[in-house]
Write a protein that holds these residues in place. Structure first.
Motif, mmCIF file in Angstrom:
data_model
loop_
_atom_site.group_PDB
_atom_site.id
_atom_site.type_symbol
_atom_site.label_atom_id
_atom_site.label_comp_id
_atom_site.label_asym_id
_atom_site.label_seq_id
_atom_site.Cartn_x
_atom_site.Cartn_y
_atom_site.Cartn_z
ATOM 1 N N TYR A 41 -5.551 -2.916 9.555
ATOM 2 C CA TYR A 41 -6.373 -1.709 9.619
ATOM 3 C C TYR A 41 -5.449 -0.498 9.522
ATOM 4 C CZ TYR A 41 -9.636 -4.999 11.825
ATOM 5 O OH TYR A 41 -10.439 -6.077 12.102
ATOM 6 N N PHE A 42 -5.948 0.526 8.860
ATOM 7 C CA PHE A 42 -5.189 1.771 8.733
ATOM 8 C C PHE A 42 -6.076 2.949 9.107
ATOM 9 C CE2 PHE A 42 -3.137 -1.209 5.932
ATOM 10 C CZ PHE A 42 -1.789 -0.950 6.096
ATOM 11 N N GLY A 43 -5.461 3.980 9.649
ATOM 12 C CA GLY A 43 -6.179 5.227 9.840
ATOM 13 C C GLY A 43 -6.220 5.987 8.526
ATOM 14 N N LEU A 44 -6.977 7.082 8.488
ATOM 15 C CA LEU A 44 -6.906 7.939 7.301
ATOM 16 C C LEU A 44 -5.672 8.816 7.448
ATOM 17 C CD1 LEU A 44 -10.506 9.054 6.319
ATOM 18 C CD2 LEU A 44 -9.178 7.066 5.638
ATOM 19 N N GLY A 45 -5.065 9.139 6.336
ATOM 20 C CA GLY A 45 -3.820 9.894 6.374
ATOM 21 C C GLY A 45 -3.984 11.329 5.927
ATOM 22 N N ARG A 46 -3.017 11.796 5.227
ATOM 23 C CA ARG A 46 -2.983 13.209 4.844
ATOM 24 C C ARG A 46 -4.054 13.535 3.815
ATOM 25 N NH1 ARG A 46 -0.599 15.113 0.207
ATOM 26 N NH2 ARG A 46 0.033 13.503 -1.261
ATOM 27 N N PHE B 95 -8.440 11.623 0.951
ATOM 28 C CA PHE B 95 -7.375 11.387 1.913
ATOM 29 C C PHE B 95 -6.569 10.169 1.496
ATOM 30 C CE2 PHE B 95 -10.607 13.723 4.153
ATOM 31 C CZ PHE B 95 -9.892 14.602 4.955
ATOM 32 N N GLY B 96 -5.292 10.176 1.841
ATOM 33 C CA GLY B 96 -4.490 8.972 1.682
ATOM 34 C C GLY B 96 -4.757 8.047 2.847
ATOM 35 N N LEU B 97 -4.219 6.847 2.784
ATOM 36 C CA LEU B 97 -4.285 5.985 3.965
ATOM 37 C C LEU B 97 -3.161 6.410 4.908
ATOM 38 C CD1 LEU B 97 -5.187 2.346 2.915
ATOM 39 C CD2 LEU B 97 -6.648 4.276 3.496
ATOM 40 N N GLY B 98 -3.411 6.273 6.203
ATOM 41 C CA GLY B 98 -2.447 6.751 7.181
ATOM 42 C C GLY B 98 -1.714 5.628 7.888
ATOM 43 N N ARG B 99 -1.496 5.821 9.148
ATOM 44 C CA ARG B 99 -0.680 4.873 9.913
ATOM 45 C C ARG B 99 -1.409 3.546 10.105
ATOM 46 N NH1 ARG B 99 -1.416 3.893 15.358
ATOM 47 N NH2 ARG B 99 -3.275 4.832 16.246
ATOM 48 N N GLU B 100 -0.631 2.502 10.230
ATOM 49 C CA GLU B 100 -1.189 1.176 10.509
ATOM 50 C C GLU B 100 -1.713 1.148 11.933
ATOM 51 O OE1 GLU B 100 1.555 -2.027 9.664
ATOM 52 O OE2 GLU B 100 0.583 -3.256 11.196
ATOM 53 N N VAL B 101 -2.957 0.737 12.095
ATOM 54 C CA VAL B 101 -3.572 0.690 13.429
ATOM 55 C C VAL B 101 -3.349 -0.678 14.074
ATOM 56 C CG1 VAL B 101 -5.760 0.844 14.692
ATOM 57 C CG2 VAL B 101 -5.299 2.410 12.796
ATOM 58 N N GLY B 102 -3.352 -1.732 13.265
ATOM 59 C CA GLY B 102 -3.144 -3.057 13.839
ATOM 60 C C GLY B 102 -3.488 -4.163 12.863
ATOM 61 N N ALA B 103 -3.272 -5.387 13.301
ATOM 62 C CA ALA B 103 -3.498 -6.562 12.458
ATOM 63 C C ALA B 103 -4.919 -7.079 12.642
ATOM 64 C CB ALA B 103 -2.490 -7.654 12.803
ATOM 65 N N GLY C 267 -4.406 -7.565 5.341
ATOM 66 C CA GLY C 267 -4.846 -8.008 6.657
ATOM 67 C C GLY C 267 -4.604 -7.027 7.787
ATOM 68 N N LEU D 72 0.811 -1.222 0.000
ATOM 69 C CA LEU D 72 0.000 0.000 0.000
ATOM 70 C C LEU D 72 0.845 1.273 0.000
ATOM 71 C CD1 LEU D 72 -2.977 -0.967 2.349
ATOM 72 C CD2 LEU D 72 -2.720 -1.245 -0.109
#
Lengths: 191, 191
Positions: free
Chosen positions: B171-176, A172-180, B169, A156
């Motif tokens: 989860y991601f937050g929304l980014g910029r 918006f782009g996708l941001g930080r990984e929150v978890g598995a 597999g 990604l």
């Protein structure tokens, strides 16, 4: 306390899908759609919802096929343009300087410069209201070689897919990984 | 060059929706669904796709109603848990320490601690294959007061909705912010 915003189409995230189709003369057309998603695992299917007034609507009715292209952030301006004008009025791909490639699986084009494409064969048409929903069986998913890791998993950080935020009116782009997924919730299960 | 990944359910982003429903005894149940999205503007509708084997499936068939809750990143672990176990086996909300609130519009519960909920009345049921798609008319969207700005627009920095990435597999937050919709493409239109 929660505040009521009324009966509106607001949900987060919604996708930024570029729908590829051919018109009766074989001209490739693309349009942007945020109303859609995956809707079945077996057979693998994706749905998109379009207004009857769109050029793409009639193309899909005719050809019973479409592609769902996923643009990267770098081409956000083109993705947005594809949602502003109609293929009835302009050759959108040509004007944006992008390239149509004929799918070898379905009678629809995809966009060479977008890093990912899902090729769909129409299997259901559901009249809902202003929008008609098309359900298409996924025949293949193709991703730029540079955006797939050695295990065949999409990367990604290279794909850079976008989310559209209704009401907010921004991409918006996708941001930080929150978890598995299917892992981070196990702690509660084991309580 | 593009690499073929096969006929798989891969698209980015997909949402992280928590579906709220009541069982025949009035017990609130929740499950996680990434197969869904907005599917019509008038009437405003959202679709979700579930397997018949889920507890939620029969609840929605019975009550003809469901809520779509949008969890924030902070509660990702609970959202993930709701997708790991079945409401047939556990009282998921109780075990996660979260609170069911009865919707005053539809016969379904929503989750107090999640910042956003969409209340839906079932209007169509489409058998696709392993998954059945429910199309629900949106009767209201409710958002935590702290997550709505002075103009009534959701504030995504507070809502912190997540995206699920199939195959990856995670989860991601929304980014910029990438740009403004229906604006950044105008430059191409005016060429």
């Amino acid at each position: 306390m929660k505040k009521s915003l009324g009966a509106k189409t607001i949900a987060y995230p919604t996708p930024v899908f570029i729908i590829g189709s051919y018109d009766p003369e074989g001209k490739a057309n693309v349009m942007t759609a945020a109303w859609g998603g995956i809707c079945c695992s077996k057979p693998p299917c994706m749905c998109i919802a379009l207004r009857k007034a769109t050029y793409t609507y009639q193309n899909i009715i005719n050809k019973k096929a479409y592609t769902i292209n996923i643009p990267s952030e770098e081409l956000a301006y083109a993705a947005d343009y594809f949602g502003i004008v109609s293929g009835k009025d302009e050759d959108k791909l040509s004007k944006a300087g992008l390239t149509a490639v004929k799918s070898d699986l379905v009678d629809a084009p995809y966009v060479k410069e977008f890093p990912m494409v899902i090729e769909c064969k129409l299997i259901h048409t559901i009249e809902i209201g202003l929008h008609t929903q098309f359900i298409g069986e996924i025949l293949d998913v193709k991703v730029d070689e540079s955006a797939v890791d050695s295990k065949g998993i999409p990367n990604l950080d290279v794909l850079k897919p976008m989310a559209y935020a209704p009401e907010v009116g921004k991409y918006f782009g996708l941001g930080r990984e929150v978890g598995a997924a299917f892992k981070m919730g196990k702690e509660i299960k084991e309580r």
